[in-house]
Design a protein around this motif. Structure first.
Motif, mmCIF file in Angstrom:
data_model
loop_
_atom_site.group_PDB
_atom_site.id
_atom_site.type_symbol
_atom_site.label_atom_id
_atom_site.label_comp_id
_atom_site.label_asym_id
_atom_site.label_seq_id
_atom_site.Cartn_x
_atom_site.Cartn_y
_atom_site.Cartn_z
ATOM 1 N N VAL A 50 1.183 12.497 11.295
ATOM 2 C CA VAL A 50 0.091 11.515 11.318
ATOM 3 C C VAL A 50 0.142 10.657 10.054
ATOM 4 C CG1 VAL A 50 -2.407 11.172 11.417
ATOM 5 C CG2 VAL A 50 -1.355 13.071 12.682
ATOM 6 N N LYS A 51 0.159 9.361 10.259
ATOM 7 C CA LYS A 51 0.208 8.435 9.128
ATOM 8 C C LYS A 51 -1.194 7.941 8.787
ATOM 9 C CE LYS A 51 0.985 4.063 9.571
ATOM 10 N NZ LYS A 51 1.551 2.724 9.834
ATOM 11 N N THR A 52 -1.537 8.007 7.499
ATOM 12 C CA THR A 52 -2.814 7.471 7.027
ATOM 13 C C THR A 52 -2.584 6.698 5.735
ATOM 14 O OG1 THR A 52 -3.302 9.517 5.802
ATOM 15 C CG2 THR A 52 -4.181 9.336 8.048
ATOM 16 N N VAL A 53 -3.472 5.764 5.454
ATOM 17 C CA VAL A 53 -3.372 5.010 4.200
ATOM 18 C C VAL A 53 -3.891 5.885 3.070
ATOM 19 C CG1 VAL A 53 -4.130 2.983 2.936
ATOM 20 C CG2 VAL A 53 -3.610 2.792 5.372
ATOM 21 N N PHE A 54 -3.046 6.065 2.069
ATOM 22 C CA PHE A 54 -3.423 6.895 0.930
ATOM 23 C C PHE A 54 -4.077 6.060 -0.171
ATOM 24 C CE2 PHE A 54 -2.266 9.258 -3.033
ATOM 25 C CZ PHE A 54 -2.986 10.408 -2.768
ATOM 26 N N ALA A 55 -3.581 4.858 -0.383
ATOM 27 C CA ALA A 55 -4.172 3.968 -1.394
ATOM 28 C C ALA A 55 -3.765 2.527 -1.088
ATOM 29 C CB ALA A 55 -3.733 4.355 -2.792
ATOM 30 N N GLY A 56 -4.695 1.624 -1.355
ATOM 31 C CA GLY A 56 -4.437 0.203 -1.124
ATOM 32 C C GLY A 56 -5.111 -0.280 0.146
ATOM 33 N N LYS A 57 -5.600 -1.508 0.102
ATOM 34 C CA LYS A 57 -6.261 -2.065 1.287
ATOM 35 C C LYS A 57 -5.411 -3.103 2.001
ATOM 36 C CE LYS A 57 -9.075 -5.369 -1.409
ATOM 37 N NZ LYS A 57 -10.476 -5.825 -1.653
ATOM 38 N N GLY A 58 -4.117 -3.104 1.687
ATOM 39 C CA GLY A 58 -3.214 -3.992 2.403
ATOM 40 C C GLY A 58 -3.225 -5.421 1.933
ATOM 41 N N GLU A 59 -3.735 -5.652 0.738
ATOM 42 C CA GLU A 59 -3.751 -6.989 0.159
ATOM 43 C C GLU A 59 -3.018 -6.972 -1.175
ATOM 44 O OE1 GLU A 59 -7.742 -8.288 -0.247
ATOM 45 O OE2 GLU A 59 -8.200 -8.159 1.902
ATOM 46 N N GLU A 60 -2.375 -8.089 -1.494
ATOM 47 C CA GLU A 60 -1.653 -8.164 -2.763
ATOM 48 C C GLU A 60 -2.625 -8.389 -3.908
ATOM 49 O OE1 GLU A 60 2.223 -10.464 -4.684
ATOM 50 O OE2 GLU A 60 1.434 -11.043 -2.722
ATOM 51 N N GLY A 61 -2.470 -7.599 -4.962
ATOM 52 C CA GLY A 61 -3.351 -7.720 -6.123
ATOM 53 C C GLY A 61 -3.060 -6.625 -7.127
ATOM 54 N N GLN B 160 0.827 -1.203 0.000
ATOM 55 C CA GLN B 160 0.000 0.000 0.000
ATOM 56 C C GLN B 160 0.863 1.255 0.000
ATOM 57 O OE1 GLN B 160 -2.279 -0.492 3.610
ATOM 58 N NE2 GLN B 160 -0.637 0.222 4.947
ATOM 59 N N ILE B 161 0.198 2.393 -0.233
ATOM 60 C CA ILE B 161 0.845 3.695 -0.202
ATOM 61 C C ILE B 161 0.262 4.465 0.984
ATOM 62 C CG2 ILE B 161 1.379 5.791 -1.495
ATOM 63 C CD1 ILE B 161 2.389 3.172 -2.782
ATOM 64 N N VAL B 162 1.160 4.986 1.803
ATOM 65 C CA VAL B 162 0.703 5.773 2.946
ATOM 66 C C VAL B 162 1.233 7.195 2.819
ATOM 67 C CG1 VAL B 162 0.634 3.757 4.455
ATOM 68 C CG2 VAL B 162 2.683 5.186 4.415
ATOM 69 N N LYS B 163 0.580 8.120 3.504
ATOM 70 C CA LYS B 163 1.090 9.484 3.541
ATOM 71 C C LYS B 163 1.209 9.917 4.997
ATOM 72 C CE LYS B 163 -3.140 12.304 3.245
ATOM 73 N NZ LYS B 163 -3.805 13.387 2.487
ATOM 74 N N ILE B 164 2.207 10.769 5.245
ATOM 75 C CA ILE B 164 2.473 11.256 6.603
ATOM 76 C C ILE B 164 2.379 12.777 6.560
ATOM 77 C CG2 ILE B 164 4.125 11.287 8.505
ATOM 78 C CD1 ILE B 164 5.361 8.730 7.127
ATOM 79 N N ASP B 165 1.397 13.291 7.231
ATOM 80 C CA ASP B 165 1.139 14.733 7.218
ATOM 81 C C ASP B 165 1.048 15.217 8.663
ATOM 82 O OD1 ASP B 165 0.450 17.318 6.664
ATOM 83 O OD2 ASP B 165 -1.404 16.849 5.596
#
Length: 413
Positions: free
Chosen positions: A316-327, A308-313
């Motif tokens: 604070v870390k949040t998930v930007f894209a992806g649900k944590g599964e391979e695909g 997944q892609i996360v962003k830190i602003d």
């Protein structure tokens, strides 16, 4: 006289003994002397002996074969158990080292099988033609003079691409391994004498450029014609004045204030280093962070092991894209899937571009949606990236480093 009396019995005794022996060995009419006995009957039992010996040998061979088989099975079982333990223990390092030929071949197979007709581009891509050398490009940046600087994980060098030609910027040639690949090494010094083991990423820092030397577990600083180490840890290096060590550093980024960010992949930490040499933890608790990019006060991270892609602003870390599964599913950012992404970059319009490494594709995240804009066409391994790693946006173009294809591909944003 006494001497003669002693000799006579001896002579008589010897004569009798000889006579007796002659009588005993004298052949009869029916017998022949031993030396003339026919020799055909002597080996009568030989065929039987050879048969028995062959049988015994066969039985022994069978026993040996069974023993060898048993030993092989035992060793195979032990090897399987050791391999399983090793994979569990070194999962992060295996992902990071996914540039090997075997892994890359698996990537090609997966990409060919999972390719979705109509997804992405199938036309032949442009590439950085000046980098017409034997290399494995992994990271890229632009120099103050406007030239491209490219890290080479194959040749263990840094290249400068000036127009239509490439020259070695830093890193000496080293001996080759059994497969013919340069082995690299570790040594600070002049650009011409310095040695690298796995130069992965590059970014401007201070009055030069920082390079993550992944396999040496250090970050190097290239400036004023020489290479030095910005702390780290290896077999020959102790912790330096900054008091920081790295464990498999990969992605690098620089913010608007000139601070350097280092993705310490095996530890799951991103460090920040000021121009004065102060080191702090910027973010921890990540799973295999690799590619990182700083844009307008926000850090974007390719969290490779979490797909997944996360962003830190603002810390604070949040998930930007992806649900944590391979695909490889496109769609809404939080429903999309990735496969071990290793690179991330932000374009001038704010779109985020991702090197989706195992999927052999480039994904774009824009307006809350993930789209595959480039994927590996079936049976056309030279038209687009096979194993995209570092990715970099400059002006209106996206530059994609592919150590497998040994090219830096170029596409418009």
């Amino acid at each position: 006289m006494s001497d003669n009396n002693q000799k006579e019995p001896k002579d008589d005794f010897m004569g009798e003994e000889l006579e007796e022996e002659i009588v005993m060995e004298e052949p009869t009419k029916e017998e022949k002397p031993k030396d003339e006995q026919p020799k055909e009957e002597a080996p009568k039992d030989k065929p039987m002996e050879e048969k028995d010996l062959a049988k015994e040998s066969s039985d022994a061979d069978m026993s040996i074969q069974e023993w060898v088989k048993a030993e092989s099975e035992a060793k195979a079982q032990k090897h399987a158990e050791e391999t399983k333990m090793y994979l569990e223990k070194n999962k992060k390092r295996i992902i990071i080292g996914g540039i090997s030929v075997v892994v890359l071949l698996l990537i090609v197979i997966i990409a060919a099988v999972c390719h979705k007709p109509g997804s992405g581009s199938t036309k032949k891509m442009a590439y950085l033609e000046g980098l017409d050398v034997m290399c494995g490009p992994s990271g890229i940046t632009v120099s103050k003079e406007g030239d491209f600087l490219v890290t080479d994980v194959y040749g263990k060098k840094i290249w400068k691409v000036q127009g239509d030609k490439a020259v070695v910027y830093a890193g000496a040639s080293t001996v080759q391994d059994a497969s013919g690949q340069p082995m690299g090494g570790y040594m600070d010094g002049s650009f011409e004498e310095s040695l690298f083991k796995e130069p992965w990423a590059i970014t401007p820092f201070l009055d030069g450029y920082a390079v993550s030397d992944t396999e040496n577990h250090v970050v190097r600083l290239l400036r004023n014609g020489s290479v030095e180490t910005i702390n780290g840890h290896s077999d020959t290096l102790e912790t330096g004045d900054m008091g920081v060590t790295f464990d498999t550093p990969t992605g690098l980024a620089t913010d608007s204030q000139g601070r350097l960010y280092v993705a310490d992949t095996a530890r799951g930490i991103i460090y920040v280093i000021t121009e004065q040499g102060q080191v702090d933890i910027f973010q921890e608790g990540l799973h295999g962070p690799m590619g990182i990019c700083w844009k307008d006060g926000v850090m974007y991270v390719a969290e490779t092991l979490e797909h997944q892609i996360v962003k830190i602003d603002g810390g604070v870390k949040t998930v930007f894209a992806g649900k944590g599964e391979e695909g490889d599913e496109d769609g809404e950012a939080h429903e999309a899937t990735f496969a071990s992404p290793q690179g991330v970059a932000v374009g001038k319009d704010g779109a985020v571009y991702v090197s989706d490494t195992v999927n052999a594709s480039i994904r774009r995240i824009k307006n809350g949606k993930v789209t595959t804009i480039l994927s590996l066409p079936e049976k056309e391994l030279t038209t687009s990236p096979v194993s995209p790693a570092g990715i970099f946006c400059h002006e209106d173009k996206v530059y994609i480093c592919d150590p497998f294809s040994r090219r830096v591909y170029v596409m418009k944003q």
